[in-house]
Write a protein that holds these residues in place. Structure first.
Motif, PDB file in Angstrom:
ATOM      1  N   GLY A 197       0.807  -1.197   0.000  1.00 19.43           N
ATOM      2  CA  GLY A 197       0.000   0.000   0.000  1.00 19.43           C
ATOM      3  C   GLY A 197       0.848   1.259   0.000  1.00 19.43           C
ATOM      4  O   GLY A 197       2.074   1.202   0.004  1.00 19.43           O
ATOM      5  N   GLY A 198       0.187   2.414   0.001  1.00 21.95           N
ATOM      6  CA  GLY A 198       0.921   3.671  -0.002  1.00 21.95           C
ATOM      7  C   GLY A 198       0.088   4.800  -0.573  1.00 21.95           C
ATOM      8  O   GLY A 198      -1.120   4.869  -0.356  1.00 21.95           O
ATOM      9  N   GLY A 199       0.753   5.683  -1.326  1.00 21.04           N
ATOM     10  CA  GLY A 199       0.092   6.857  -1.867  1.00 21.04           C
ATOM     11  C   GLY A 199      -0.792   6.566  -3.063  1.00 21.04           C
ATOM     12  O   GLY A 199      -1.086   5.413  -3.387  1.00 21.04           O
ATOM     13  N   ASP A 200      -1.209   7.629  -3.748  1.00 20.65           N
ATOM     14  CA  ASP A 200      -2.126   7.518  -4.882  1.00 20.65           C
ATOM     15  C   ASP A 200      -1.375   7.201  -6.179  1.00 20.65           C
ATOM     16  O   ASP A 200      -0.142   7.198  -6.221  1.00 20.65           O
ATOM     17  CB  ASP A 200      -2.925   8.805  -5.024  1.00 20.65           C
ATOM     18  N   ILE A 201      -2.143   6.960  -7.238  1.00 19.75           N
ATOM     19  CA  ILE A 201      -1.602   6.540  -8.528  1.00 19.75           C
ATOM     20  C   ILE A 201      -1.899   7.593  -9.581  1.00 19.75           C
ATOM     21  O   ILE A 201      -2.987   8.178  -9.601  1.00 19.75           O
ATOM     22  CB  ILE A 201      -2.196   5.174  -8.932  1.00 19.75           C
ATOM     23  N   ASP A 202      -0.947   7.830 -10.464  1.00 18.53           N
ATOM     24  CA  ASP A 202      -1.087   8.815 -11.537  1.00 18.53           C
ATOM     25  C   ASP A 202      -2.252   8.419 -12.452  1.00 18.53           C
ATOM     26  O   ASP A 202      -2.201   7.389 -13.118  1.00 18.53           O
ATOM     27  CB  ASP A 202       0.218   8.871 -12.332  1.00 18.53           C
ATOM     28  N   PRO A 203      -3.313   9.223 -12.531  1.00 16.20           N
ATOM     29  CA  PRO A 203      -4.483   8.852 -13.334  1.00 16.20           C
ATOM     30  C   PRO A 203      -4.241   8.874 -14.833  1.00 16.20           C
ATOM     31  O   PRO A 203      -5.022   8.291 -15.585  1.00 16.20           O
ATOM     32  CB  PRO A 203      -5.537   9.886 -12.923  1.00 16.20           C
ATOM     33  N   THR A 204      -3.179   9.523 -15.284  1.00 17.84           N
ATOM     34  CA  THR A 204      -2.901   9.511 -16.725  1.00 17.84           C
ATOM     35  C   THR A 204      -2.538   8.111 -17.195  1.00 17.84           C
ATOM     36  O   THR A 204      -2.598   7.826 -18.396  1.00 17.84           O
ATOM     37  CB  THR A 204      -1.774  10.505 -17.099  1.00 17.84           C
ATOM     38  N   LEU A 205      -2.189   7.223 -16.259  1.00 12.31           N
ATOM     39  CA  LEU A 205      -1.870   5.836 -16.609  1.00 12.31           C
ATOM     40  C   LEU A 205      -3.107   5.077 -17.086  1.00 12.31           C
ATOM     41  O   LEU A 205      -2.986   4.041 -17.736  1.00 12.31           O
ATOM     42  CB  LEU A 205      -1.243   5.112 -15.422  1.00 12.31           C
ATOM     43  N   PHE A 206      -4.300   5.569 -16.727  1.00 11.03           N
ATOM     44  CA  PHE A 206      -5.522   4.933 -17.227  1.00 11.03           C
ATOM     45  C   PHE A 206      -6.407   5.943 -17.955  1.00 11.03           C
ATOM     46  O   PHE A 206      -7.620   5.830 -17.984  1.00 11.03           O
ATOM     47  CB  PHE A 206      -6.283   4.211 -16.103  1.00 11.03           C
ATOM     48  N   GLY A 207      -5.756   6.949 -18.563  1.00  7.12           N
ATOM     49  CA  GLY A 207      -6.448   7.842 -19.482  1.00  7.12           C
ATOM     50  C   GLY A 207      -7.246   8.965 -18.875  1.00  7.12           C
ATOM     51  O   GLY A 207      -8.122   9.530 -19.542  1.00  7.12           O
ATOM     52  N   GLU A 208      -6.980   9.333 -17.617  1.00  9.48           N
ATOM     53  CA  GLU A 208      -7.682  10.436 -16.978  1.00  9.48           C
ATOM     54  C   GLU A 208      -6.696  11.499 -16.512  1.00  9.48           C
ATOM     55  O   GLU A 208      -5.498  11.243 -16.383  1.00  9.48           O
ATOM     56  CB  GLU A 208      -8.491   9.931 -15.777  1.00  9.48           C
ATOM     57  N   GLU A 209      -7.218  12.700 -16.254  1.00  7.06           N
ATOM     58  CA  GLU A 209      -6.426  13.762 -15.665  1.00  7.06           C
ATOM     59  C   GLU A 209      -6.756  13.871 -14.184  1.00  7.06           C
ATOM     60  O   GLU A 209      -7.803  13.383 -13.736  1.00  7.06           O
ATOM     61  CB  GLU A 209      -6.686  15.077 -16.392  1.00  7.06           C
ATOM     62  N   PRO A 210      -5.887  14.497 -13.398  1.00  7.23           N
ATOM     63  CA  PRO A 210      -6.089  14.537 -11.940  1.00  7.23           C
ATOM     64  C   PRO A 210      -7.351  15.287 -11.528  1.00  7.23           C
ATOM     65  O   PRO A 210      -7.611  16.388 -12.007  1.00  7.23           O
ATOM     66  CB  PRO A 210      -4.833  15.265 -11.432  1.00  7.23           C
ATOM     67  N   LEU A 211      -8.115  14.669 -10.618  1.00  8.31           N
ATOM     68  CA  LEU A 211      -9.281  15.313 -10.017  1.00  8.31           C
ATOM     69  C   LEU A 211      -8.892  15.933  -8.670  1.00  8.31           C
ATOM     70  O   LEU A 211      -7.822  15.641  -8.126  1.00  8.31           O
ATOM     71  CB  LEU A 211     -10.407  14.296  -9.830  1.00  8.31           C
ATOM     72  N   GLN A 212      -9.783  16.754  -8.127  1.00 11.58           N
ATOM     73  CA  GLN A 212      -9.483  17.457  -6.891  1.00 11.58           C
ATOM     74  C   GLN A 212      -9.167  16.513  -5.729  1.00 11.58           C
ATOM     75  O   GLN A 212      -8.372  16.835  -4.859  1.00 11.58           O
ATOM     76  CB  GLN A 212     -10.656  18.364  -6.515  1.00 11.58           C
ATOM     77  N   GLY A 213      -9.788  15.341  -5.724  1.00 12.75           N
ATOM     78  CA  GLY A 213      -9.597  14.428  -4.599  1.00 12.75           C
ATOM     79  C   GLY A 213      -8.342  13.597  -4.649  1.00 12.75           C
ATOM     80  O   GLY A 213      -8.064  12.829  -3.722  1.00 12.75           O
ATOM     81  N   LEU A 214      -7.546  13.752  -5.723  1.00 16.44           N
ATOM     82  CA  LEU A 214      -6.325  12.957  -5.859  1.00 16.44           C
ATOM     83  C   LEU A 214      -5.277  13.416  -4.855  1.00 16.44           C
ATOM     84  O   LEU A 214      -5.049  14.609  -4.673  1.00 16.44           O
ATOM     85  CB  LEU A 214      -5.774  13.086  -7.281  1.00 16.44           C
ATOM     86  N   GLY A 215      -4.609  12.454  -4.223  1.00 18.51           N
ATOM     87  CA  GLY A 215      -3.555  12.764  -3.269  1.00 18.51           C
ATOM     88  C   GLY A 215      -2.174  12.723  -3.909  1.00 18.51           C
ATOM     89  O   GLY A 215      -2.032  12.795  -5.132  1.00 18.51           O
ATOM     90  N   MET A 216      -1.143  12.575  -3.083  1.00 20.37           N
ATOM     91  CA  MET A 216       0.238  12.577  -3.545  1.00 20.37           C
ATOM     92  C   MET A 216       0.543  11.337  -4.372  1.00 20.37           C
ATOM     93  O   MET A 216       0.189  10.212  -3.986  1.00 20.37           O
ATOM     94  CB  MET A 216       1.198  12.649  -2.358  1.00 20.37           C
TER      95      MET A 216
END
Length: 233
Positions: free
Chosen positions: A59-78
């Motif tokens: 486990g750990g921090g969040d994942i870069d959403p561009t890896l699945f075709g999205e851009e970062p949303l406000q709720g995305l963490g580090m």
């Protein structure tokens, strides 16, 4: 010979590796030899995958959403791009070699993305309807909510039951799950809690954290680590 288990670690801003001792102790208690895998070794990932007998994706921090075709949303963490890159590469190599993988919390998400799936960046802002508390305000060994396992699944066979309680520490979650993975565990609010492969001898991802539970003696969690390590022998 005890199997050698490669363990990924939490990486802060791609410069500081940290890892809870619970992961290490859970592997030792299950009969394996833990080895911590650093980021920055992408060029040698094939050699690493060849030399370890199993992979624990932690486990750990969040994942870069561009890896699945999205851009970062406000709720995305580090996020940690270096960790994302390394973990996707080594998961891919381990799947190709049909070597056992146990993926925990963030690990279930990165494994699903590796095979072409996607995820919720933040379940509380992206899912309509009433959700459970998935970031519990309790000690890590507290069992917070139930998981329902699919009858006949690897998860159900390990647990010895189709319904059991888990802890919970996440705000992201797996969404669409492609083959060869399938959903084998859900919470009562529909959040995916477990996935496993239909084409590999042992590939299991869980959204909760069994490592502190195993250290505390909780039986289902101990069985998960025992089965994983035994599959690596």
């Amino acid at each position: 010979m005890k199997p050698i288990i490669g363990i990924t670690s939490h990486v802060e801003m791609d410069y500081k590796h940290t890892l809870s001792n619970d992961y290490i102790q859970a592997i030792i208690q299950a009969g394996g030899i833990p080895v911590i895998l650093p980021i920055g070794t992408d060029a040698d990932v094939a050699k690493l995958a060849d030399r370890i007998d199993g992979l624990l994706v932690t486990g750990g921090g969040d994942i870069d959403p561009t890896l699945f075709g999205e851009e970062p949303l406000q709720g995305l963490g580090m996020i940690s791009p270096g960790r994302d890159s390394f973990e996707m590469l080594i998961v891919e190599k381990m799947l190709a070699a049909d070597k056992p993988i146990l993926a925990i919390c963030r690990g279930i998400q990165i494994m699903n993305i590796t095979v072409g799936g996607d995820m919720y960046q933040d379940i509380y802002s992206q899912i309509d309807g009433k959700l459970l508390q998935h970031q519990q305000n309790a000690v890590r060994a507290h069992l917070a909510h139930f998981v329902d396992a699919v009858p006949g699944s690897l998860l159900a066979s390990i647990a010895g039951t189709e319904r059991f309680k888990v802890n919970t520490y996440h705000h992201q979650a797996v969404r669409n799950v492609p083959e060869p993975l399938k959903v084998t565990g859900t919470a009562s609010d529909g959040i995916i809690e477990a996935i496993e492969s239909t084409s590999h001898k042992f590939v299991l991802g869980v959204q909760w954290h069994p490592e502190p539970l195993a250290a505390a003696g909780e039986e289902v969690s101990r069985r998960i680590f025992k089965k994983f390590v035994a599959s690596c022998e």
